[in-house]
Design an enzyme around this catalytic site. Structure first.
Site, PDB file in Angstrom:
ATOM      1  N   ARG A   1      33.765 -20.463  36.465  1.00  0.00           N
ATOM      2  CA  ARG A   1      34.596 -20.359  35.119  1.00  0.00           C
ATOM      3  C   ARG A   1      35.928 -21.029  35.605  1.00  0.00           C
ATOM      4  O   ARG A   1      36.211 -21.235  36.752  1.00  0.00           O
ATOM      5  CB  ARG A   1      34.590 -18.917  34.539  1.00  0.00           C
TER       6      ARG A   1
ATOM      7  N   GLU B   1      42.537 -15.321  30.200  1.00  0.00           N
ATOM      8  CA  GLU B   1      43.309 -15.416  31.576  1.00  0.00           C
ATOM      9  C   GLU B   1      43.832 -16.672  31.903  1.00  0.00           C
ATOM     10  O   GLU B   1      43.414 -17.200  33.102  1.00  0.00           O
ATOM     11  CB  GLU B   1      42.569 -14.588  32.453  1.00  0.00           C
TER      12      GLU B   1
ATOM     13  N   GLU C   1      42.085  -5.609  28.578  1.00  0.00           N
ATOM     14  CA  GLU C   1      41.068  -5.249  29.614  1.00  0.00           C
ATOM     15  C   GLU C   1      41.649  -4.068  30.541  1.00  0.00           C
ATOM     16  O   GLU C   1      42.508  -4.288  31.250  1.00  0.00           O
ATOM     17  CB  GLU C   1      40.434  -6.380  30.533  1.00  0.00           C
TER      18      GLU C   1
ATOM     19  N   TRP D   1      36.265  -7.468  42.845  1.00  0.00           N
ATOM     20  CA  TRP D   1      37.024  -8.660  43.083  1.00  0.00           C
ATOM     21  C   TRP D   1      37.754  -8.437  44.416  1.00  0.00           C
ATOM     22  O   TRP D   1      38.465  -9.488  44.987  1.00  0.00           O
ATOM     23  CB  TRP D   1      37.252  -9.485  42.106  1.00  0.00           C
TER      24      TRP D   1
ATOM     25  N   GLU E   1      29.721 -10.269  38.529  1.00  0.00           N
ATOM     26  CA  GLU E   1      30.346  -8.810  38.336  1.00  0.00           C
ATOM     27  C   GLU E   1      29.317  -7.736  38.459  1.00  0.00           C
ATOM     28  O   GLU E   1      29.656  -6.710  37.600  1.00  0.00           O
ATOM     29  CB  GLU E   1      31.159  -8.967  36.919  1.00  0.00           C
ATOM     30  N   GLN E   2      28.151  -7.913  38.894  1.00  0.00           N
ATOM     31  CA  GLN E   2      27.346  -6.742  38.812  1.00  0.00           C
ATOM     32  C   GLN E   2      27.624  -5.364  39.540  1.00  0.00           C
ATOM     33  O   GLN E   2      27.325  -4.475  39.124  1.00  0.00           O
ATOM     34  CB  GLN E   2      25.730  -7.196  39.468  1.00  0.00           C
ATOM     35  N   MET E   3      28.471  -5.458  40.420  1.00  0.00           N
ATOM     36  CA  MET E   3      29.059  -4.407  41.103  1.00  0.00           C
ATOM     37  C   MET E   3      30.451  -3.906  40.303  1.00  0.00           C
ATOM     38  O   MET E   3      31.112  -2.846  40.723  1.00  0.00           O
ATOM     39  CB  MET E   3      29.658  -4.519  42.443  1.00  0.00           C
ATOM     40  N   HIS E   4      30.727  -4.298  39.115  1.00  0.00           N
ATOM     41  CA  HIS E   4      32.022  -3.990  38.296  1.00  0.00           C
ATOM     42  C   HIS E   4      31.614  -2.887  37.649  1.00  0.00           C
ATOM     43  O   HIS E   4      30.817  -3.110  36.730  1.00  0.00           O
ATOM     44  CB  HIS E   4      32.512  -5.356  37.736  1.00  0.00           C
TER      45      HIS E   4
END
Ligand code: GAL
Length: 643
Positions: free
Chosen positions: A105, A144, A325, A333, A373-376
């Site tokens: 991104r 951001e 957020e 991250w 971001e699967q572990m977020h």
């Protein structure tokens, strides 16, 4: 003022059959806002001109139908593949000259006019369609700005735009040569086409050019954002926000904020502690699951000021701002990603409200089991069961119902924060660890350790009335409104180190600065100090990182162990010749507060206080219980009392 909760949601990530149940659960939990859309361009326009907004229409209906208000994010942080293929030169270029690729991104250059027009088009289309939708409550521009180091780009389009920017600012190459001192090392140019970007030079580029490039890059962010604001305002009366980040100084947030109705920021306390803040290993261990006890507060106060800078006004004490957020659990991250101590999500939320946030919105609703971001964590696990933060958000929602209004009040003390100085000292640190944010933050922390609520002020502040102590460390130059405010000030302002020592073009002021009303002092020499080195003061305090030699008639009230002035001036304006370490900052600030009649507190380590018009809030960031006036506040505990 009513305070509310929200959540970030990505309808495009989930089967449509889940939406209604998700919306119902959000509303049942006590959330009233939902932010959507900010990365959805490939689903809004899968191929050039083929707009597929039907799913977003349905998402609006479902979310609005559950009573939620929508924050619609513009999708410009994620241009789709086809758009990049159409104009590959829109990709940002890093300092080494390498284009950054599609596949994550923020792959765009702020200065690219073609991309700006594409953004204008998609934002206009969204504004036309949803600008007056009954479920729409607010807008978020992009996502951001500056994240992933994307403010500075060394692309062809940046080069072209920078030359135009320089031509506007300096009018002629000769004038720029003079302003930058380009006679040095034969750096003179005779045509704008001869000016290049300040990267890939053999050794450092002219600092004046580098600072000009930083100003230019910041202006590009402001212009990029303004295009979107213009399009939205044509169609919609809903407030427009942007979600800023923590510890980002790459662009002038006050300048962006001047176009927006409110500020917001993305608060990831634990990620920040491990990734972005200077702390000893012991402090990192102590606050591992809570985050730095001052970092959230600093940014809340900063963004209240940024929000107060916009057309809605409000000023630094009462500016409009949100947490867009809020970290709900482990992030993905940071170098290490521990889970918050039970209770911290509630604490962070209450702390934001105590600093004046209108809305705290959790990131994200449900953990997405795929992609980056699967572990977020989210409020829900990937299997839709509640994650720990779900219950804490619900607890705050219930508590809010019985909370009387939380109105802000002007703080007794203030700190000036200036983005331009951050660029200047970044370009010319003169000592490896001189960093404007770090200096301002260390001053802020000293205020907080003394139990004080703080307002953060922009560098063009014109009125200091109501404040008793004001700090302005490290401002490269004083803006005229601020100089005038200092001349009229009846509290105590402490400036320095490094304040007002440079011109706007990052040259040393001659006559030597600073030029302070009522405090005759000037810096004749500056030294930077490596880690472990220090300058001792006569009272046992010490300066680290930085020390200046002063001359002038302002009397020294504190000297170094070998007799040099360390703190000068006895009137409302004073100057500090170095960077105090934490205990020394405490000593200096407490003495100023005592003189100015500001009561301070002796707080146990990790306990923090914030005053609103009606309440005093107390937060325990420590991993052990702490005493407060006979009460015991558990770890992650929040306490409030009427003032
Ligand atoms: C923010 C960003 C979000 C998400 C989040 C993860 O920086 O705005 O999109 O990536 O971090 O913590």
């Amino acid at each position: 003022m009513t305070r509310a909760l929200g959540v970030c949601y990505y309808p495009e990530h989930w089967d449509e059959s889940l939406w209604a149940e998700d919306a119902r659960r959000m509303a049942d939990l006590g959330l009233s806002w939902v932010r959507i859309g900010e990365f959805a361009w490939s689903r809004l326009e899968p191929s050039p001109g083929r707009l597929t907004f039907d799913w977003l229409d349905r998402a609006f209906d479902v979310l609005g139908g559950a009573g939620l208000k929508v924050v619609l994010g513009t999708p410009t942080a994620t241009p789709p593949r086809w758009l990049v293929d159409r104009m590959p030169d829109m990709l940002p270029v890093d300092r080494e000259g390498n284009p950054r690729k599609f596949g994550s991104r923020r792959h765009y250059d702020f200065s690219h006019s073609g991309y700006r027009e594409e953004c204008r088009r998609i934002v206009r289309t969204l504004a036309e369609r949803y600008g007056r939708h009954p479920a729409l409550g607010a807008w978020q521009t992009d996502n951001e700005y500056a994240c992933h180091d994307t403010t500075l780009s060394y692309s062809d389009s940046a080069r072209r735009a920078f030359r135009e920017w320089l031509a506007q600012r300096y009018q002629s190459p000769e004038a720029m040569n003079r302003a930058h001192g380009n006679v040095f090392w034969s750096m003179e140019v005779s045509d704008w086409a001869e000016v290049d970007l300040p990267n890939l030079t053999v050794t450092e580029a002219n600092p004046a050019l580098s600072l000009a490039f930083r100003r230019f890059a910041s202006d590009m962010v402001v212009e990029f954002n303004r295009v979107q604001v213009e399009e939205i305002r044509r169609q919609s009366a809903a407030p427009i926000l942007h979600n800023y980040m923590g510890r980002i100084t790459d662009f002038d947030h006050f300048a962006v904020g001047a176009d927006l109705d409110a500020a917001s920021w993305d608060s990831y306390p634990i990620g920040f502690l491990s990734d972005r803040l200077e702390n000893t290993p012991e402090r990192k261990a102590r606050f591992l699951r809570q985050g730095d006890p001052d970092n959230q507060a600093f940014h809340h106060d900063l963004y209240r000021a940024v929000g107060g800078y916009g057309p809605g006004g409000g000023g630094p004490s009462a500016g409009r701002w949100w947490v867009m957020e809020q970290q709900p659990g482990p992030v993905n991250w940071a170098p290490w990603n521990p889970a918050p101590l039970p209770g911290m999500v509630r604490l962070w939320t209450w702390e934001a409200f105590a600093h004046g946030a209108e809305v705290v919105s959790y990131f994200r609703w449900r953990q997405f089991p795929q992609a980056q971001e699967q572990m977020h964590a989210g409020l829900l696990r990937p299997d839709s069961a509640p994650a720990p933060a779900f219950h804490e958000a619900g607890e705050v929602a219930r508590e809010l119902e019985s909370m009387s209004s939380i109105d802000p009040v002007q703080a007794p003390v203030a700190l000036v924060f200036d983005y331009e100085s951050a660029w200047a000292w970044d370009v010319q640190p003169q000592g490896r660890d001189f960093d404007a944010f770090r200096l301002a933050f260390s001053a802020y922390r000293a205020f907080r350790r003394a139990g004080l609520s703080v307002d953060i002020l922009p560098p063009d502040t014109a009125d200091l009335s109501g404040y008793k102590v004001v700090l302005a460390p490290g401002l490269m130059r004083l803006r005229e409104p601020f100089r005038a405010a200092l001349a009229a000030f009846d509290g105590i302002a402490l400036l320095g180190p490094r304040t007002d020592t440079k011109t706007a073009d990052l040259a040393i002021r001659v006559p030597l600065g600073p030029d302070l009303p009522g405090c005759d002092t000037s810096v004749t020499l500056a030294e930077s100090l490596p880690p472990g080195a220090e300058v001792w003061l006569e009272d046992g305090s010490r300066f680290v990182h930085w020390f200046e030699h002063l001359e002038g008639t302002a009397p020294a009230t504190l000297r170094t162990a070998n007799g040099r002035p360390a703190l000068v001036g006895q009137g409302p304006v004073r100057y500090l010749a170095g960077w105090p370490d934490d205990p020394s900052f405490d000593r200096i600030l407490r003495a100023l507060c005592a003189e100015a009649g500001v009561p301070t507190l002796d707080l146990p380590d990790g306990l923090r206080v914030r005053d609103t018009a009606r309440h005093r809030f107390v937060f325990n960031y420590a991993p052990e219980p702490q005493k407060w006036h006979g009460a015991t506040i558990p770890p992650a505990g929040v306490h409030w009392e009427e003032r």
